[in-house]
Design a protein around this motif. Structure first.
Motif, PDB file in Angstrom:
ATOM      1  N   ALA A   1      11.606   5.622   3.781  1.00 45.37           N
ATOM      2  CA  ALA A   1      11.025   4.541   4.390  1.00 45.37           C
ATOM      3  C   ALA A   1       9.653   4.999   4.898  1.00 45.37           C
ATOM      4  CB  ALA A   1      11.619   4.136   5.519  1.00 45.37           C
ATOM      5  N   ALA A   2       8.550   3.847   4.613  1.00 45.14           N
ATOM      6  CA  ALA A   2       7.167   3.639   4.986  1.00 45.14           C
ATOM      7  C   ALA A   2       6.678   2.627   5.220  1.00 45.14           C
ATOM      8  CB  ALA A   2       6.294   4.846   4.060  1.00 45.14           C
ATOM      9  N   GLY A   3       5.452   2.532   5.806  1.00 41.23           N
ATOM     10  CA  GLY A   3       4.553   1.388   6.225  1.00 41.23           C
ATOM     11  C   GLY A   3       5.105   0.510   7.310  1.00 41.23           C
TER      12      GLY A   3
ATOM     13  N   THR B   1      -0.409   0.507  10.313  1.00 42.85           N
ATOM     14  CA  THR B   1      -2.009   0.602   9.564  1.00 42.85           C
ATOM     15  C   THR B   1      -1.892   1.107   8.182  1.00 42.85           C
ATOM     16  OG1 THR B   1      -2.368   2.706  10.714  1.00 42.85           O
ATOM     17  CG2 THR B   1      -2.438   0.950  12.048  1.00 42.85           C
ATOM     18  N   ALA B   2      -3.027   0.824   7.633  1.00 45.52           N
ATOM     19  CA  ALA B   2      -3.164   1.113   6.053  1.00 45.52           C
ATOM     20  C   ALA B   2      -3.362   3.157   6.158  1.00 45.52           C
ATOM     21  CB  ALA B   2      -4.538   0.490   5.453  1.00 45.52           C
ATOM     22  N   PRO B   3      -4.025   3.419   6.935  1.00 39.52           N
ATOM     23  CA  PRO B   3      -4.009   5.034   6.954  1.00 39.52           C
ATOM     24  C   PRO B   3      -2.768   5.655   7.217  1.00 39.52           C
ATOM     25  CG  PRO B   3      -6.025   4.204   8.266  1.00 39.52           C
ATOM     26  CD  PRO B   3      -5.082   2.870   7.985  1.00 39.52           C
ATOM     27  N   ASN B   4      -1.698   5.149   8.056  1.00 34.85           N
ATOM     28  CA  ASN B   4      -0.551   5.425   8.235  1.00 34.85           C
ATOM     29  C   ASN B   4       0.336   5.343   7.079  1.00 34.85           C
ATOM     30  OD1 ASN B   4      -1.258   6.336  11.247  1.00 34.85           O
ATOM     31  ND2 ASN B   4      -0.520   4.188  11.788  1.00 34.85           N
ATOM     32  N   ALA B   5       0.494   4.037   6.454  1.00 36.92           N
ATOM     33  CA  ALA B   5       1.224   3.620   5.397  1.00 36.92           C
ATOM     34  C   ALA B   5       0.840   4.893   4.382  1.00 36.92           C
ATOM     35  CB  ALA B   5       0.906   2.609   5.076  1.00 36.92           C
ATOM     36  N   ILE B   6      -0.470   4.958   4.073  1.00 38.69           N
ATOM     37  CA  ILE B   6      -0.829   5.934   2.813  1.00 38.69           C
ATOM     38  C   ILE B   6      -0.253   7.416   3.166  1.00 38.69           C
ATOM     39  CG2 ILE B   6      -2.722   6.790   1.633  1.00 38.69           C
ATOM     40  CD1 ILE B   6      -4.148   4.279   2.223  1.00 38.69           C
ATOM     41  N   ALA B   7      -0.638   7.810   4.443  1.00 33.15           N
ATOM     42  CA  ALA B   7      -0.357   9.290   4.722  1.00 33.15           C
ATOM     43  C   ALA B   7       1.537   9.481   4.750  1.00 33.15           C
ATOM     44  CB  ALA B   7      -0.721   9.700   6.374  1.00 33.15           C
ATOM     45  N   GLN B   8       2.182   8.291   5.108  1.00 38.14           N
ATOM     46  CA  GLN B   8       3.670   8.315   5.205  1.00 38.14           C
ATOM     47  C   GLN B   8       3.937   8.524   3.483  1.00 38.14           C
ATOM     48  OE1 GLN B   8       4.511   5.010   7.176  1.00 38.14           O
ATOM     49  NE2 GLN B   8       4.064   5.798   8.832  1.00 38.14           N
ATOM     50  N   ALA B   9       3.311   7.636   2.514  1.00 36.37           N
ATOM     51  CA  ALA B   9       3.818   7.711   1.243  1.00 36.37           C
ATOM     52  C   ALA B   9       3.406   8.967   0.586  1.00 36.37           C
ATOM     53  CB  ALA B   9       2.971   6.382   0.605  1.00 36.37           C
ATOM     54  N   ARG B  10       2.369   9.592   0.993  1.00 38.04           N
ATOM     55  CA  ARG B  10       2.012  10.797   0.430  1.00 38.04           C
ATOM     56  C   ARG B  10       3.109  12.007   0.770  1.00 38.04           C
ATOM     57  NH1 ARG B  10      -4.556  10.576   0.982  1.00 38.04           N
ATOM     58  NH2 ARG B  10      -4.956   9.189  -0.719  1.00 38.04           N
ATOM     59  N   VAL B  11       3.381  12.098   1.832  1.00 37.14           N
ATOM     60  CA  VAL B  11       4.508  12.997   2.435  1.00 37.14           C
ATOM     61  C   VAL B  11       5.740  12.883   1.645  1.00 37.14           C
ATOM     62  CG1 VAL B  11       5.964  13.941   4.274  1.00 37.14           C
ATOM     63  CG2 VAL B  11       3.415  13.529   4.647  1.00 37.14           C
ATOM     64  N   ALA B  12       6.045  11.353   1.699  1.00 39.23           N
ATOM     65  CA  ALA B  12       7.353  11.244   0.871  1.00 39.23           C
ATOM     66  C   ALA B  12       7.340  11.308  -0.388  1.00 39.23           C
ATOM     67  CB  ALA B  12       7.679   9.539   1.068  1.00 39.23           C
ATOM     68  N   ALA B  13       6.132  11.170  -1.190  1.00 40.87           N
ATOM     69  CA  ALA B  13       6.183  11.437  -2.621  1.00 40.87           C
ATOM     70  C   ALA B  13       6.256  13.039  -2.704  1.00 40.87           C
ATOM     71  CB  ALA B  13       4.981  10.941  -3.047  1.00 40.87           C
TER      72      ALA B  13
ATOM     73  N   MET C   1       0.691  -0.983  -0.040  1.00 45.05           N
ATOM     74  CA  MET C   1      -0.069   0.108   0.172  1.00 45.05           C
ATOM     75  C   MET C   1       0.760   1.243   0.098  1.00 45.05           C
ATOM     76  SD  MET C   1      -3.460  -1.073   2.291  1.00 45.05           S
ATOM     77  CE  MET C   1      -4.347   0.190   1.461  1.00 45.05           C
ATOM     78  N   ALA C   2       1.882   1.475   0.791  1.00 42.71           N
ATOM     79  CA  ALA C   2       2.768   2.519   0.757  1.00 42.71           C
ATOM     80  C   ALA C   2       3.424   2.573  -0.489  1.00 42.71           C
ATOM     81  CB  ALA C   2       3.793   2.407   1.793  1.00 42.71           C
ATOM     82  N   ALA C   3       4.147   1.775  -0.964  1.00 47.48           N
ATOM     83  CA  ALA C   3       4.704   1.925  -2.317  1.00 47.48           C
ATOM     84  C   ALA C   3       3.904   2.293  -3.559  1.00 47.48           C
ATOM     85  CB  ALA C   3       5.796   0.543  -2.538  1.00 47.48           C
TER      86      ALA C   3
END
Length: 411
Positions: free
Chosen positions: A268-270, A288-300, A10-12
């Motif tokens: 790194a995320a997820g 958790t999925a919400p954390n992973a998605i939020a982290q991915a968006r900040v990283a991107a 999900m994060a990637a």
């Protein structure tokens, strides 16, 4: 610029999608030990319960083609050379990168790794796990199963198998279920309800000591007290381990800053990311999925040139698949407890300085959104929380919007 992801979860997947939507046109390479398009781990228990397999591919089976990704599937990354900016796979492939997004996920933890050599023993973490379990059930016409572990993942597994029609026994080393996502009282409440309603046979304060096999295939599990449970299928759901080894040489996760950087070229995320808690809890792995998605968006966003800051993780959990009463919790169970229970519902919040430090809701979801908003907003609730918890009709949120007092508590 060439960007490589370790992981396709999900994060990637969210990271890559945000890059492309944000205008990134460079090379993207994604590595995964599994052979799948990106999928949601939240959905895979439904697959085991017999629902359509396409439901798990949350961004579509054609994700790699649509987002112009070179997918290296079925290739496990073994080592990352940070100084040289390259990775190496178990098969010997060497890949260079300008930026690396490390989201390798996690794997099931096995207290007895040698059990994996037995046919009929599985973990319960990945889509590959689910497909293997599903195929085994079909090929061997399995009617009975044992699940080891009574936490969130173990209950999820047991309920999915029971929904499919199997006779399920669950073995747990504690005296109550869900001990990490509840306090003692809520855990006992949830345990009693699961025993009453799930149709699962529970063996509490018990451990699997040995397995009997016939030509390498599981026949029965022996508990430490001498009880034998006849079953050709055993699922181990006793926790997970972050796949951080290739990057950190240990299994403690990858520590990142609020920019999600582990070092200047690696984000790194997820499940592998050790982040700060959004509301003052300890730093940790908040998978958790919400954390992973939020982290991915900040990283991107940061790769695309912004200077965004991750707001921190929340440890919220929701158990509601294949059961007629949910269990929802978040935060830390510390401070002053305020409780409502009527035998059907159990609701408790913990207050610190008049604000919600953590909460547990079991029995329905009517207050879950409202309590969550009170928790994350840090609103002072000491004077009204008892009446809110006692609201069995779900009116509290609407009364608050209309600036009305909470409904009176009925005796």
């Amino acid at each position: 610029m060439k960007i490589v992801t370790v992981g396709t979860g999900m994060a990637a997947a969210e990271f890559v999608q945000q890059l492309r939507l944000g205008g990134f046109s460079g090379d993207i390479v994604m590595y995964s030990e599994e052979p799948h398009a990106p999928y949601s781990p939240c959905v895979i228990p439904y697959l085991l319960a017999g629902e359509p397999p396409d439901n798990v591919y949350w961004k579509g089976r054609d994700f790699y083609e649509r987002y112009r990704v070179a997918a290296r599937l079925g290739e496990k990354v073994e080592e990352i050379d940070r100084e040289a900016g390259k990775l190496r796979t178990v098969a010997g492939r060497v890949e260079t990168y300008d930026r690396l997004f490390y989201a390798a996920g996690s794997r099931s933890w096995f207290p007895r790794p040698e059990w994996l050599e037995v046919e009929g023993v599985f973990g319960f973490k990945t889509l590959s796990d689910m497909q293997a379990i599903d195929g085994y059930i079909r090929n061997h016409e399995v009617q009975r199963a044992v699940v080891v572990g009574g936490g969130f993942i173990g209950i999820d597994a047991a309920l999915a198998l029971r929904h499919r029609g199997l006779q399920v026994s669950l073995v747990h080393c504690h005296d109550r279920l869900l001990e990490r996502m509840t306090d003692a009282d809520a855990g006992r409440f949830a345990t009693a309800r699961l025993k009453e309603r799930s149709g699962i046979a529970f063996y509490m304060q018990a451990e699997v000591e040995a397995l009997d096999t016939d030509h390498g295939q599981l026949q029965r599990a022996w508990l430490h007290n001498g009880t034998a449970i006849e079953a050709p299928l055993l699922i181990v759901a006793t926790g997970f381990v972050p796949n951080s080894g290739p990057l950190t040489s240990d299994q403690r996760g990858v520590t990142v800053g609020d920019d999600l950087l582990a070092d200047p070229r690696i984000l790194a995320a997820g499940d592998v990311a050790v982040t700060r808690h959004a509301l003052g809890g300890p730093d940790g792995l908040y998978a958790t999925a919400p954390n992973a998605i939020a982290q991915a968006r900040v990283a991107a966003a940061n790769v695309l040139g912004s200077r965004e800051v991750y707001a921190g993780s929340l440890n919220a959990n929701v158990l509601r698949k294949h059961i007629d009463f949910p269990v929802i919790s978040a935060g830390q169970f510390e401070g002053e407890p305020v409780t409502f229970t009527d035998g059907r519902l159990f609701r408790r919040v913990y207050l610190r300085d008049g604000r919600i430090k953590g909460y547990i809701l079991a029995g329905d979801t009517r207050l879950s959104g409202y309590i969550y908003n009170l928790y994350v907003s840090r609103e002072a609730v000491a004077g009204k929380i008892a009446a809110i918890l006692a609201d069995t009709r779900g009116e509290s949120y609407y009364r608050s919007l209309m600036e009305l007092a909470p409904a009176a508590i009925s005796c």
